[in-house]
Design a protein around this motif. Structure first.
Motif, PDB file in Angstrom:
ATOM      1  N   UNK A  90      57.917 -15.190  71.344  1.00 53.29           N
ATOM      2  CA  UNK A  90      56.831 -15.752  70.544  1.00 53.29           C
ATOM      3  C   UNK A  90      56.412 -17.119  71.113  1.00 53.29           C
ATOM      4  N   UNK A  91      57.386 -17.900  71.542  1.00 51.61           N
ATOM      5  CA  UNK A  91      57.084 -19.199  72.141  1.00 51.61           C
ATOM      6  C   UNK A  91      56.231 -19.032  73.402  1.00 51.61           C
ATOM      7  N   UNK A  92      56.604 -18.073  74.216  1.00 51.65           N
ATOM      8  CA  UNK A  92      55.823 -17.803  75.427  1.00 51.65           C
ATOM      9  C   UNK A  92      54.394 -17.403  75.068  1.00 51.65           C
ATOM     10  N   UNK A  93      54.250 -16.517  74.107  1.00 47.99           N
ATOM     11  CA  UNK A  93      52.920 -16.067  73.699  1.00 47.99           C
ATOM     12  C   UNK A  93      52.083 -17.219  73.170  1.00 47.99           C
ATOM     13  N   UNK A  94      52.734 -18.104  72.435  1.00 49.00           N
ATOM     14  CA  UNK A  94      52.028 -19.251  71.894  1.00 49.00           C
ATOM     15  C   UNK A  94      51.497 -20.148  73.019  1.00 49.00           C
ATOM     16  N   UNK A  95      52.313 -20.321  74.051  1.00 45.68           N
ATOM     17  CA  UNK A  95      51.877 -21.111  75.199  1.00 45.68           C
ATOM     18  C   UNK A  95      50.723 -20.405  75.928  1.00 45.68           C
ATOM     19  N   UNK A 116      49.222 -18.354  65.157  1.00 43.66           N
ATOM     20  CA  UNK A 116      49.390 -17.698  66.455  1.00 43.66           C
ATOM     21  C   UNK A 116      50.779 -17.071  66.579  1.00 43.66           C
ATOM     22  N   UNK A 117      51.776 -17.805  66.144  1.00 39.96           N
ATOM     23  CA  UNK A 117      53.135 -17.266  66.230  1.00 39.96           C
ATOM     24  C   UNK A 117      53.311 -16.051  65.332  1.00 39.96           C
ATOM     25  N   UNK A 118      52.708 -16.118  64.140  1.00 40.60           N
ATOM     26  CA  UNK A 118      52.795 -14.943  63.279  1.00 40.60           C
ATOM     27  C   UNK A 118      52.072 -13.759  63.905  1.00 40.60           C
ATOM     28  N   UNK A 119      50.980 -14.038  64.592  1.00 44.41           N
ATOM     29  CA  UNK A 119      50.246 -12.971  65.256  1.00 44.41           C
ATOM     30  C   UNK A 119      51.160 -12.238  66.247  1.00 44.41           C
ATOM     31  N   UNK A 120      51.924 -13.008  67.001  1.00 43.38           N
ATOM     32  CA  UNK A 120      52.856 -12.401  67.962  1.00 43.38           C
ATOM     33  C   UNK A 120      53.907 -11.566  67.229  1.00 43.38           C
ATOM     34  N   UNK A 121      54.276 -12.022  66.048  1.00 43.00           N
ATOM     35  CA  UNK A 121      55.266 -11.293  65.260  1.00 43.00           C
ATOM     36  C   UNK A 121      54.656 -10.026  64.660  1.00 43.00           C
ATOM     37  N   UNK A 122      53.392 -10.123  64.239  1.00 46.36           N
ATOM     38  CA  UNK A 122      52.699  -8.926  63.745  1.00 46.36           C
ATOM     39  C   UNK A 122      52.663  -7.870  64.851  1.00 46.36           C
ATOM     40  N   UNK A 173      57.228 -24.040  78.584  1.00 49.44           N
ATOM     41  CA  UNK A 173      58.184 -23.715  77.520  1.00 49.44           C
ATOM     42  C   UNK A 173      59.476 -24.403  77.901  1.00 49.44           C
ATOM     43  N   UNK A 174      59.911 -25.320  77.067  1.00 43.88           N
ATOM     44  CA  UNK A 174      61.096 -26.095  77.428  1.00 43.88           C
ATOM     45  C   UNK A 174      62.273 -25.855  76.497  1.00 43.88           C
ATOM     46  N   UNK A 175      63.430 -25.677  77.092  1.00 42.34           N
ATOM     47  CA  UNK A 175      64.678 -25.546  76.353  1.00 42.34           C
ATOM     48  C   UNK A 175      65.511 -26.809  76.475  1.00 42.34           C
ATOM     49  N   UNK A 185      52.261 -26.645  75.253  1.00 48.56           N
ATOM     50  CA  UNK A 185      53.710 -26.838  75.297  1.00 48.56           C
ATOM     51  C   UNK A 185      54.409 -26.212  74.098  1.00 48.56           C
ATOM     52  N   UNK A 186      55.566 -25.668  74.356  1.00 50.50           N
ATOM     53  CA  UNK A 186      56.415 -25.176  73.290  1.00 50.50           C
ATOM     54  C   UNK A 186      57.831 -25.660  73.582  1.00 50.50           C
TER      55      UNK A 186
END
Lengths: 214, 214
Positions: free
Chosen positions: A197-202, B11-17, B175-177, B190-191
């Motif tokens: 989901x994080x990737x998709x958001x980016x 957007x994140x929920x969209x990815x989850x949908x 995307x950073x960890x 950025x995420x």
DNA sequence: GAGTGTGAACTATTTCACAGCT
DNA sequence: AGCTGTGAAATAGTTCACACTC
């Protein structure tokens, strides 16, 4: 000083403030203002003050916050001074990475069990101290070792049943990396980390930027 | 149908949908209502409808949403139909896990480079197709391979300089960890995924539950 | 003078409630 | 009858602004 209605976002920022204070402390600084913390973390000073004010007045007017005191108060609030018996379920690449991740072990999260359902992995050394155990021994392990937090690094399809098992035997908190929505009772503290989901958001952010140009 | 002011949460929920629709599709279901999606994901039906409505009317009144159509619209919106050239910087345990993480490679994120600063790792096989490259070759790699997204799996202290480098040479999303606050220009998407903050949040949840009893 | 702590104003997000399509 | 799409209401979260303290 009532902590009941404090948002998850405030709590997360508190953990971030702590990290920031650690850093400043290492640099030999003794005192910070909300403005400096905000600067460092990309937040408004008023946000920092508001967050901290939920837990009482830590600062001195005209001066700021004494770093050592504030850090120790936050670590107390977040339970960092307590040792949390934690287990990892799923010892694939991600489980292995989490076992060694800095900021798990050293922030009070003591990993006392690593479980996998793959019989080929069971019995092998997870690290210097732990062996991979069968998921079937989770109930006994929770009871005997007093495990309170479970970290889920299984495939999505196994996550819910593992979580149900952990909760049934007394685990009170879950951090899941499995890309699936978990259903748990109200009393359980859950954090779901969703990498794809994080990737998709980016990706969406890039598309939007390209289309709207900011 | 303007997507500019849509929140990151939507957007994140969209990815989850999308993931939910994939699952329902596999079960052979053809149509869902917002209520069913909400049920599945622990969300209010009105939330689901509102999120979807930002992008236009996908549903049929009295019927619901046609799963195939909705999934394909969402995948288009989120850029899943496009291949994103992605690289991983930092090939420790976490970098290795991310390289193999399902839901990165297969959701349109094509990992075309793996970098590390450790000379001992450089040159070794990252997987069947990729070798670990030196961070020094990042600029050339970005230019030649058109890398658009960087995944940061370095220690906190290296993250900012790596990010600066990636952005300087044209990467548009990060995307950073790494457990540190990154500072990037407005135009960069950025995420930040903060594992130890998630653990602390769960720990606080347990403390609160024990104190306030729900 | 500098900087906190906090009610009040503002902004964002969620939920309601219902008109309108199938 | 069932379910979407959407303004309006409610709720949550952020920022302002200033009285108050050091």
């Amino acid at each position: 000083m009532y902590t009941s209605r404090i948002s998850k976002q405030t709590i997360k920022r508190l953990a971030i403030y702590y990290r920031c204070l650690e850093k400043l402390h290492k640099e030999g600084i003794r005192t910070v203002s909300s403005h400096q913390i905000g600067e460092e973390l990309g937040l408004k000073a008023s946000q920092v003050r508001k967050d901290l004010s939920y837990f009482g007045g830590f600062g001195k007017r005209g001066v700021g916050y004494e770093i050592r005191t504030l850090a120790s108060r936050i670590s107390k609030i977040l339970g960092m001074t307590r040792s949390w018996k934690t287990c990892i379920v799923g010892f694939g690449n991600l489980g292995r990475a989490l076992l060694h991740f800095p900021g798990i072990r050293d922030k009070g999260f003591n990993i006392v069990g690593v479980f996998d359902k793959d019989k080929k992995k069971v019995g092998s050394a997870a690290d210097d101290l732990l062996r991979v155990e069968d998921v079937a021994s989770i109930p006994m392990a929770i009871r005997e070792r007093g495990i309170e937090i479970g970290v889920i690094a299984t495939p999505a399809e196994d996550a819910q049943s593992v979580v149900d098992l952990l909760i049934k035997y007394g685990v009170k908190g879950i951090v899941s990396f499995a890309p699936t929505k978990l259903s748990v009772p109200e009393r359980i503290s859950v954090e779901e980390i969703d990498i794809s989901v994080a990737l998709s958001s980016v990706a969406f952010g890039i598309i939007r930027m390209e289309r709207d140009g900011d």
